[in-house]
Design an enzyme around this catalytic site. Structure first.
Site, PDB file in Angstrom:
ATOM      1  N   GLU A 165       0.846  -1.177  -0.511  1.00 57.60           N
ATOM      2  CA  GLU A 165      -0.340   0.094  -0.159  1.00 57.60           C
ATOM      3  C   GLU A 165       0.671   1.238  -0.073  1.00 57.60           C
ATOM      4  O   GLU A 165       0.256   2.426  -0.544  1.00 57.60           O
ATOM      5  CB  GLU A 165      -0.881  -0.100   1.022  1.00 57.60           C
ATOM      6  CG  GLU A 165      -2.839  -0.676   0.982  1.00 57.60           C
ATOM      7  CD  GLU A 165      -2.933  -1.113   2.304  1.00 57.60           C
ATOM      8  OE1 GLU A 165      -4.435  -1.175   1.956  1.00 57.60           O
ATOM      9  OE2 GLU A 165      -3.123  -0.110   3.538  1.00 57.60           O
TER      10      GLU A 165
ATOM     11  N   LYS B 161     -14.044  -0.555  -3.806  1.00 51.70           N
ATOM     12  CA  LYS B 161     -15.077   0.235  -3.132  1.00 51.70           C
ATOM     13  C   LYS B 161     -16.298   1.768  -3.692  1.00 51.70           C
ATOM     14  O   LYS B 161     -17.658   0.416  -3.344  1.00 51.70           O
ATOM     15  CB  LYS B 161     -14.582   1.619  -1.678  1.00 51.70           C
ATOM     16  CG  LYS B 161     -13.872   0.294  -0.709  1.00 51.70           C
ATOM     17  CD  LYS B 161     -13.432   1.601   0.570  1.00 51.70           C
ATOM     18  CE  LYS B 161     -12.067   0.711   1.266  1.00 51.70           C
ATOM     19  NZ  LYS B 161     -11.948   1.809   1.652  1.00 51.70           N
TER      20      LYS B 161
ATOM     21  N   HIS C 118       7.989 -26.616  -1.857  1.00 52.48           N
ATOM     22  CA  HIS C 118       7.916 -27.469  -2.098  1.00 52.48           C
ATOM     23  C   HIS C 118       6.801 -26.992  -2.843  1.00 52.48           C
ATOM     24  O   HIS C 118       5.224 -27.958  -3.110  1.00 52.48           O
ATOM     25  CB  HIS C 118       7.682 -28.595  -1.435  1.00 52.48           C
ATOM     26  CG  HIS C 118       8.247 -29.132  -0.749  1.00 52.48           C
ATOM     27  ND1 HIS C 118       8.652 -30.472  -0.568  1.00 52.48           N
ATOM     28  CD2 HIS C 118       8.943 -28.398   0.652  1.00 52.48           C
ATOM     29  CE1 HIS C 118      10.247 -30.835   0.266  1.00 52.48           C
ATOM     30  NE2 HIS C 118       9.599 -29.473   0.559  1.00 52.48           N
TER      31      HIS C 118
HETATM   32  O1  PA5 Z   1      -3.905   0.732   5.809  1.00 51.12           O
HETATM   33  C1  PA5 Z   1      -5.035   1.699   5.521  1.00 51.12           C
HETATM   34  O2  PA5 Z   1      -4.942   2.827   5.265  1.00 51.12           O
HETATM   35  C2  PA5 Z   1      -5.990   0.329   4.839  1.00 51.12           C
HETATM   36  O3  PA5 Z   1      -5.449  -0.977   5.211  1.00 51.12           O
HETATM   37  C3  PA5 Z   1      -6.681   0.483   6.524  1.00 51.12           C
HETATM   38  O4  PA5 Z   1      -6.146   0.068   7.448  1.00 51.12           O
HETATM   39  C4  PA5 Z   1      -8.458  -0.337   5.999  1.00 51.12           C
HETATM   40  O5  PA5 Z   1      -8.592   0.007   4.875  1.00 51.12           O
HETATM   41  C5  PA5 Z   1      -9.157  -0.179   7.196  1.00 51.12           C
HETATM   42  O6  PA5 Z   1      -9.792   0.722   7.806  1.00 51.12           O
HETATM   43  P1  PA5 Z   1     -10.262   1.138   8.270  1.00 51.12           P
HETATM   44  O7  PA5 Z   1      -9.502   1.171  10.395  1.00 51.12           O
HETATM   45  O8  PA5 Z   1     -10.748   2.686   8.476  1.00 51.12           O
HETATM   46  O9  PA5 Z   1     -11.695   0.484   8.822  1.00 51.12           O
END
Ligand code: PA5
Length: 445
Positions: A285, A420, A306
């Site tokens: 990310e 989303k 494996h």
């Molecule tokens: O790193 C990030 O920002 C995302 O992976 C969020 O943690 C994830 O989408 C969950 O979001 P939230 O904590 O708002 O539910």
């Protein structure tokens, strides 16, 4: 302290040294708050800024859950999930963490998928259990988590009564906004705040990770201490050659420039499987944007030797490996001698299982390096809270350096929104009418 061995990284010292200036620039920008994403730098000095009072508050809340629950479900996804799971699995008995060992509540995870069978089986499993819920969501609106929480809240209230539910449901979310905050305030749940300036994937050392880890019975003070010591060991004043975050960031960027587009995080301990998952999110990310970024992959060895071993040994030469190597296991187990020796394994009699594992690790490194796979090793004395704290902070800071060297904003994740929007449009969520029409037209074409 944990150490980084880059001697088999198959990249020249000059190429690594060439990144010294860029790493220093990145570190300066982080310290001065002048880099891209500078509103999300709360993780940088987080370990050293956690107060003893705050730790006590967390411990008290954890104690309430431990006293009143045989099972605690942690609802969250992505950064609101992976860190806690990584640490809890790394420290737990491989066969007891899912089944209450009598001392600690069983920790389960939900809100990280929308599998109907998963949620059905979870609600079945929880029938008759004295369970509590930690509802974690920074935005407070994440669908996967909100859906699971809706089911869990109702079941908890039905099973344990509204009053007890209030005691055993805890929210970890934004200070003011989001449905999780609204619900917590209205229902009177205990709650903790996720700081505005700490992004999800950098939040394991906030209540997001610390509360579930404390509920599971692990020492969060040692975890934070490990991270704080790594914060000092990788401070801006530490020379490039001694700063393992700087070295790691420099090597991976040098390799990326040479066409190594995939990094594989490797462990030789199954308990580290979810550390791999946490790391994949952190780097994926943070770096995968603007058409750039090393693809973070992960394997559990020797299991995956494996399955993926062939590809790694002889497939396209675009990969490098980073091995998280644990020097000393918790327990000792020797292979017994066998008079008949039908399996031919008497040459191992009296040896520790770990000695064989270490030879698998060394043999793999030699083979992969021979096969043209650069190899780095993060050497960890043992798997405990202190060292996990170091690992977490090490990877976080190196990720900040790496992303900035790459020229991206390591602290946002705009690409996560695309699915989303489509999902909400497809489900007819109020406010998405225009998108629903557009997607219908697209699907009809
Ligand atoms: O790193 C990030 O920002 C995302 O992976 C969020 O943690 C994830 O989408 C969950 O979001 P939230 O904590 O708002 O539910």
């Amino acid at each position: 302290m944990i150490k980084l061995d880059i001697s088999k990284a198959l990249v020249s010292a000059e190429k690594v040294a060439a990144f010294e200036g860029k790493v220093a620039e990145a570190q300066q920008a982080l310290e001065n708050g002048t880099c891209a994403g500078n509103d999300f730098l709360g993780w940088l000095h987080l370990p050293s800024s956690i107060s003893a009072e705050f730790m006590t508050e967390l411990q008290d809340c954890a104690q309430t859950l431990r006293e009143n629950c045989d099972t605690v479900v942690v609802a969250g996804i992505g950064g609101s999930y992976l860190g806690a799971r990584a640490v809890i699995e790394a420290l737990s008995n491989s066969f007891q963490w899912l089944t209450n060992n009598g001392e600690n509540p069983t920790i389960l995870f939900a809100g990280n998928n929308i599998g109907e069978d998963y949620l059905y089986e979870l609600t079945e499993y929880l029938k008759g259990k004295k369970f509590g819920v930690i509802n974690i969501s920074k935005s407070g609106t994440t669908t996967e988590t909100a859906l699971a929480f809706r089911l869990l809240k109702k079941q908890c209230e039905d099973q344990r009564g509204k009053e007890m539910a209030k005691k055993v449901i805890v929210a970890i979310t934004d200070a003011k906004k989001g449905a999780a905050r609204v619900t917590a305030d209205k229902e009177g749940y205990a709650s903790f705040i996720i700081p505005d300036n700490v992004g999800g994937r950098f939040s394991v050392l906030t209540p997001v990770g610390l509360l579930p880890i404390a509920v599971a019975g692990f020492d969060i003070a040692k975890l934070v201490k490990g991270a704080a010591d790594m914060e000092v060991a990788t401070a801006a004043s530490v020379p490039f050659s001694e700063n393992i975050c700087a070295q790691y960031a420099a090597v991976r960027n040098a390799l990326y420039q040479e066409g190594k587009k995939i990094e594989i995080l490797v462990n030789f301990q199954p308990k580290l499987h979810f550390m791999n998952e946490w790391w994949k999110q952190l780097y994926g990310e943070s770096e995968g944007k603007d058409g750039k970024g090393i693809f973070p992959a992960a394997v559990d060895f020797s299991t995956d030797l494996h399955s993926m071993g062939q590809w790694i040994q002889e497939g396209e030469r675009t990969i490098f490996e980073t091995v998280v190597s644990i020097e000393e296991p918790e327990y000792k187990l020797l292979f017994p001698a066998d008079e008949e020796n039908l399996d031919g394994l008497n040459f191992l009699a009296g040896k520790r299982v770990d000695e064989v594992n270490k030879m698998a690790e060394l043999g793999t490194q030699l083979a992969h390096v021979d096969g043209g796979v650069p190899n780095m090793r993060l050497i960890v004395p043992r798997l405990d809270e202190y060292n996990l704290g170091q690992i977490i902070y090490f990877f976080e800071k190196a990720c900040g350096f790496s992303g900035l060297i790459l020229g991206v904003n390591p602290f946002n994740q705009p690409g996560v929104e695309a699915y989303k929007k489509n999902m909400f449009a497809l489900l007819g969520k109020p406010g998405y009418e225009k998108e629903t029409e557009a997607i219908k037209a697209r699907l009809a074409r």
